[in-house]
Motif scaffolding. Sequence first.
Motif, PDB file in Angstrom:
ATOM      1  N   GLN A 254       1.855  76.771  79.944  1.00  0.00           N
ATOM      2  CA  GLN A 254      -0.146  76.376  78.496  1.00  0.00           C
ATOM      3  C   GLN A 254      -0.088  77.332  77.552  1.00  0.00           C
ATOM      4  O   GLN A 254      -0.353  77.078  76.443  1.00  0.00           O
ATOM      5  N   ARG A 257       2.555  76.730  75.026  1.00  0.00           N
ATOM      6  CA  ARG A 257       2.133  75.030  74.326  1.00  0.00           C
ATOM      7  C   ARG A 257       1.185  75.557  73.417  1.00  0.00           C
ATOM      8  O   ARG A 257       1.753  75.117  72.637  1.00  0.00           O
ATOM      9  N   TRP A 258      -0.070  76.334  73.593  1.00  0.00           N
ATOM     10  CA  TRP A 258      -0.698  76.725  73.148  1.00  0.00           C
ATOM     11  C   TRP A 258       0.056  77.297  71.259  1.00  0.00           C
ATOM     12  O   TRP A 258      -0.525  77.665  70.859  1.00  0.00           O
ATOM     13  N   ASP A 261       1.602  75.839  69.121  1.00  0.00           N
ATOM     14  CA  ASP A 261       1.122  74.120  68.709  1.00  0.00           C
ATOM     15  C   ASP A 261      -0.202  75.296  67.433  1.00  0.00           C
ATOM     16  O   ASP A 261      -0.565  74.865  65.967  1.00  0.00           O
ATOM     17  N   ARG A 462      10.497  68.042  71.478  1.00  0.00           N
ATOM     18  CA  ARG A 462       9.607  67.637  70.960  1.00  0.00           C
ATOM     19  C   ARG A 462       9.710  66.173  69.999  1.00  0.00           C
ATOM     20  O   ARG A 462      10.570  67.673  68.565  1.00  0.00           O
ATOM     21  N   GLU A 490       8.806  66.121  75.046  1.00  0.00           N
ATOM     22  CA  GLU A 490       7.073  66.093  74.679  1.00  0.00           C
ATOM     23  C   GLU A 490       7.065  65.130  73.551  1.00  0.00           C
ATOM     24  O   GLU A 490       8.120  65.358  72.667  1.00  0.00           O
ATOM     25  N   THR A 492       4.336  63.639  70.063  1.00  0.00           N
ATOM     26  CA  THR A 492       3.090  64.185  69.865  1.00  0.00           C
ATOM     27  C   THR A 492       2.875  62.478  68.481  1.00  0.00           C
ATOM     28  O   THR A 492       3.467  62.329  67.892  1.00  0.00           O
ATOM     29  N   THR A 536       4.435  64.500  78.441  1.00  0.00           N
ATOM     30  CA  THR A 536       3.571  64.794  77.773  1.00  0.00           C
ATOM     31  C   THR A 536       3.343  64.549  76.614  1.00  0.00           C
ATOM     32  O   THR A 536       3.882  64.108  75.504  1.00  0.00           O
ATOM     33  N   GLN A 538       0.383  64.166  73.610  1.00  0.00           N
ATOM     34  CA  GLN A 538      -0.424  64.149  72.720  1.00  0.00           C
ATOM     35  C   GLN A 538      -1.025  63.635  71.692  1.00  0.00           C
ATOM     36  O   GLN A 538       0.116  62.916  70.525  1.00  0.00           O
ATOM     37  N   THR A 539      -1.997  62.892  71.054  1.00  0.00           N
ATOM     38  CA  THR A 539      -2.321  62.405  70.032  1.00  0.00           C
ATOM     39  C   THR A 539      -3.339  63.142  68.905  1.00  0.00           C
ATOM     40  O   THR A 539      -4.129  64.106  69.142  1.00  0.00           O
ATOM     41  N   LYS A 540      -3.081  63.620  68.085  1.00  0.00           N
ATOM     42  CA  LYS A 540      -3.997  63.675  66.939  1.00  0.00           C
ATOM     43  C   LYS A 540      -4.719  62.899  65.579  1.00  0.00           C
ATOM     44  O   LYS A 540      -3.843  62.189  65.511  1.00  0.00           O
TER      45      LYS A 540
END
Length: 753
Positions: A254, A257-258, A261, A462, A490, A492, A536, A538-540
């Motif tokens: 995590q 990841r942070w 990102d 990714r 992953e 996004t 995983t 992610q939606t943004k």
Amino acid sequence: MQNLSLMLVPVLAAQKAAGDGLIKPLGHHELLLVLVQLSLLLLVARGLGELMRRINLPPVVGELLAGVLLGPSLFGLLLPDLQAHIFPKSQEQSNLLSVISWLGVLFLLIVTGLETDLKLILRKGKTALLISLGGIIIPFITGFGLGWLLPDNFLADPEKRLVFSLFIATAMSISAVPVIAKVLMDLNLIRRDIGQVTLAAGMTDDTIGWILLSVVSGLASSGKFDLGTIFHSVSAAILFLAIAFTIGRTIVDQILRWVDDYVGGIAASMSVVLILSLAAAALTHALGLEAALGAFVLGILAGQSRRFSNEAGHMLEVFTASFLAPIFFASAGLKVNLLALLVPQTLLFGLIVLAVACVGKFTGAYLGSRVGGLSHWEGLAMGSGMNARGAMEIVVATIGLSLGVLNPQMYSIIVMVAIVTSLMAPPLLRWTLSKVVMSEEEARRLEQEEQDSRSFIKQIQRVLIPTSGGPNIQLAAQLVGYMAHQNSIEVTSLYALSDKQPQKKGRRAATQVKDTAAEEALASVAEEMQLPDDTTLQTKMESGRSKAEVILNEANKNYDLIVLGASEQIRPQKTLFNLLVDRVVQEAPCATMVVKSHLPQAKGKICKIAQQKLTKILVPTVGTEYSKNAVEMASTIAAQTGALVMIVNVINLPQVEYILYEQRSLTPVKEIAHDLLEQQAAIGRNLGADVKTYILQGSSPEREILKFAQTQEVDLIILGSSIRMVTGRVFFGHRVDAILSKAHCPVAVITTP
């Protein structure tokens, strides 16, 4: 203001009182010496390391010898005054070099952890544990017996023979994981089964050994057994490992990841791993365990995270191998004085200690290997690797000397054992491993790893999918879903907004419409992908000066692939897809895949498309790297859908007639095309796809490809292409343009920067 002055009075008074005790900066002479030491150690270590490489020995052999040559054994014998001036017997000066040496230990173990395959170690866990137990128990017994029988003049205090014997037993049990790891790296064996098992056994061996050392050190300090110390050391090791490989794994992932990102970049990835590793080393050291254990474990956890940059790992490895590791190994040899060992009695008992150390470790590791199911030569290889003591034993000897357990005579013997066993390890490992027959399973695993390291599709971890709805991006999402079922990735999903504000009158209503459109577009893509449960997503929803800028800013956060939907049916002039897609493809920092579905697109709403059934996927190839990428993508999708991959190569007849004017024959060209297609087909079959190859002939390759696609009722065409710039627009070439515009079925174009 007056209150502030009153508050500062006690602080200023305290500073004045402590004025005489201010910490002074590092002195000019001390800094000069450490710089000279580092340059000299690095010069000799790297020079001898390269010499060893030239004579087919691991560089670590030369790096260890460098310290011996620069120590009192040679440099001190030939030029004693100069050697004493450069390497003075000063605790403060020695500590400066020791800090850098310890950084070398920690960095080497971080890199080793990054290279460690935890799944393989767990599969071989029983074997590693048996080897470790054998490599601890037998050397401990033989070392204890040796300590009990040595003459009194080798003991600092003859009345403390029990403590002395326990200390010698512990020293005989230690292995040097940094030396083992460096040897395995130098011999390119760290990914072999035997290399991974050796590392696992070595770390288990060291963990138990350091627990024993903490117990014996406590005994030496107190003069009696302390059950509390024993319980603390064992429980601390178990607790640390348990937490690290459960919640610690998630926490590290995590954090990475942070950082990826919100900061991004190789430097950030490398920095966060170093921070976490050094913090873990400090934690294990504070727990009374070895600091190296924490660094090694964090290296493993970072290596398992998809977000840790491979480039950062490579940079860390290069820096360690070129600077810190040579300094560490060379400085370990500085403490050896071979002249002190030339005294007859010291030499005799030194050889006895060396023999007991080697026999005990070899026997223990060999028996553990055989019980664990390894072959005879694998057992000897394990004994060769585990026998290396390295600087870890030097640390043990230093602790023993400081606690008054060892006298200078015995200290020199133990350091000699550490150096000699470390020098023995590389040639013995090379010899024994040359006799080890690689199993078919291991050969397949190594071959697969080698292929994966060169594979385009296997490097994709990714994926970024910008979306605004529509059939193009929905079909693209379906293809990404097929990829996710074959490779761990992953995803996004991004909805990009422009900051250009609508007119004041309808601003609120327009914002609400945008929010609804974003939710529908993101939900549509997520539904179409049908990702596996362990993927995983992610939606943004991000905004910026332009939609393209938003997408590109996100893409710069270490994505491996951007998947885009192509233009609407009506596109602006001088664009291949549209202004947005063209700019993203042109400026993307990573590979892109643009999908044109050739399906109708409803206006004003998200028009959900049906799940497209793929039975035949066509990939034209000319043998380039771009074509190979397309074959890999098609084969990965086909492996999931069961589709047939049809790889075609078109022989351009006018060119052939010109080139083969003398021969007037297509046979040589067909043979080249056949070989090219077979190479590409092997890639596809290795990825689990059913592949067929076809050679087409014609004066227009794009026309032949389109005709073949329609005749064979192909469901998807995947093209690999390079980006060319023509008058400011994205251009893939006339053939790709023609196929994109005239194909009867969906088309995907893959490019790499």
